[in-house]
Scaffold this motif. Sequence first.
Motif, PDB file in Angstrom:
ATOM      1  N   UNK A 101      -7.089  -5.870  13.189  1.00 54.38           N
ATOM      2  CA  UNK A 101      -5.752  -5.089  12.922  1.00 54.38           C
ATOM      3  C   UNK A 101      -4.394  -6.155  12.520  1.00 54.38           C
ATOM      4  N   UNK A 102      -4.386  -6.939  13.489  1.00 55.59           N
ATOM      5  CA  UNK A 102      -3.445  -7.953  13.306  1.00 55.59           C
ATOM      6  C   UNK A 102      -3.350  -8.781  12.045  1.00 55.59           C
ATOM      7  N   UNK A 103      -4.591  -9.181  11.560  1.00 55.26           N
ATOM      8  CA  UNK A 103      -4.918  -9.909  10.330  1.00 55.26           C
ATOM      9  C   UNK A 103      -4.387  -8.912   9.236  1.00 55.26           C
ATOM     10  N   UNK A 104      -4.535  -7.826   9.410  1.00 52.00           N
ATOM     11  CA  UNK A 104      -4.344  -6.714   8.187  1.00 52.00           C
ATOM     12  C   UNK A 104      -2.729  -6.450   8.076  1.00 52.00           C
ATOM     13  N   UNK A 105      -2.132  -6.341   9.318  1.00 52.21           N
ATOM     14  CA  UNK A 105      -0.654  -6.219   9.131  1.00 52.21           C
ATOM     15  C   UNK A 105      -0.070  -7.550   8.801  1.00 52.21           C
ATOM     16  N   UNK A 108      -1.163  -9.815   6.884  1.00 53.42           N
ATOM     17  CA  UNK A 108      -1.559  -9.954   5.368  1.00 53.42           C
ATOM     18  C   UNK A 108      -0.694  -8.910   4.309  1.00 53.42           C
ATOM     19  N   UNK A 109      -0.348  -7.766   4.885  1.00 58.22           N
ATOM     20  CA  UNK A 109       0.514  -6.659   4.287  1.00 58.22           C
ATOM     21  C   UNK A 109       1.852  -7.262   4.327  1.00 58.22           C
ATOM     22  N   UNK A 110       2.444  -7.972   5.330  1.00 56.86           N
ATOM     23  CA  UNK A 110       3.891  -8.305   5.566  1.00 56.86           C
ATOM     24  C   UNK A 110       4.073  -9.376   4.638  1.00 56.86           C
ATOM     25  N   UNK A 149      10.996  -3.595  14.061  1.00 56.35           N
ATOM     26  CA  UNK A 149      11.596  -4.578  14.501  1.00 56.35           C
ATOM     27  C   UNK A 149      11.040  -5.033  15.904  1.00 56.35           C
ATOM     28  N   UNK A 150      10.217  -4.447  16.696  1.00 59.71           N
ATOM     29  CA  UNK A 150       9.455  -4.735  17.691  1.00 59.71           C
ATOM     30  C   UNK A 150       8.380  -5.664  17.202  1.00 59.71           C
ATOM     31  N   UNK A 151       7.763  -5.411  16.274  1.00 61.27           N
ATOM     32  CA  UNK A 151       6.414  -6.252  15.518  1.00 61.27           C
ATOM     33  C   UNK A 151       7.146  -7.479  15.029  1.00 61.27           C
ATOM     34  N   UNK A 152       8.501  -7.623  14.533  1.00 63.80           N
ATOM     35  CA  UNK A 152       8.927  -8.620  14.344  1.00 63.80           C
ATOM     36  C   UNK A 152       9.332  -9.574  15.445  1.00 63.80           C
TER      37      UNK A 152
END
Length: 296
Positions: free
Chosen positions: A57-61, A63-65, A169-172
């Motif tokens: 799931x981290x790879x997917x996010x 990539x999308x970002x 913002x937390x993800x960033x």
Amino acid sequence: MNQSFLSHGLDSLVTFNPISIHSDTQLGELLERLYCTGLHHWPVVNRHHQVLGMVTDRDIIRFFKSHRLANHANQGARDEYRIPVADCMTRPVETISSDGEALEALERLLAHHFHGLPVLNGDSLCGLVTTSDYIREFAYSSHPTRDATVGQVYDDSPTIVDSHMLISDLYEKLTRERLDYVLVTEGECALGVVTARDVSFHLCRQLAHSAFDPNHEDTKRAVDMVKSTSCVRVSADLGHVATILLEQNIRATMVCQRGTEPAGVITEDHILGMLCQQERILNLAANSPASVRSIP
């Protein structure tokens, strides 16, 4: 002699015949599968079932970002979901043979900071072993590391975020500061732990929603991501903590010094790191000359 579960083969840990995908599987299809199954790790295989890569799931996010930043106008956003997973998978992939030992696999997971490792029979995928599998086995085992205390391994100065912080913002923040978890607070009150894996999985589910509903919005804040308010004592043993993580299906929990006053965070990686370290000590003791001489 050391007869812990880590000195044996992988059979008791491995999920055999895991769900896998092909390199031409589209991201939209994978997001739908992820949403339905709740799985975090997806081995990518060819028609001979040889492992080509791994998607999390981290790879997917990630990539999308990056993909959306590269396309400022975001034109044809729905086309993003028709991109093959080969464009975002991790490769080459760390793997282990099915006849390898449990300790070897755990060492690889910890060394590379992975949470899933494909298991091969010859050159074909036959299973998957994850850090959660180790926590499960450890929780039910009689390994001496169970008696080690939280105070020996926990993080007593975790990064703190406000409960109202937006998930985006937390993800960033997690990405920018390379954090695996944060402690969520409201004022002086600690509410719980949120891990990077929790955030990535939530964002993947949000992407899955938007694939079918372009107007879908999710304004969740950090407090909404807290999965557990459990708090373990610094003096608690690791076997007890592993059981809590397993039963509540969480990856981390708060640590309290006295009463309910929060003192830090303990994660499955903290526990598995101590487990790995103690197993090495047991192996050294079992193989020392004095030990060998004492065997009748």
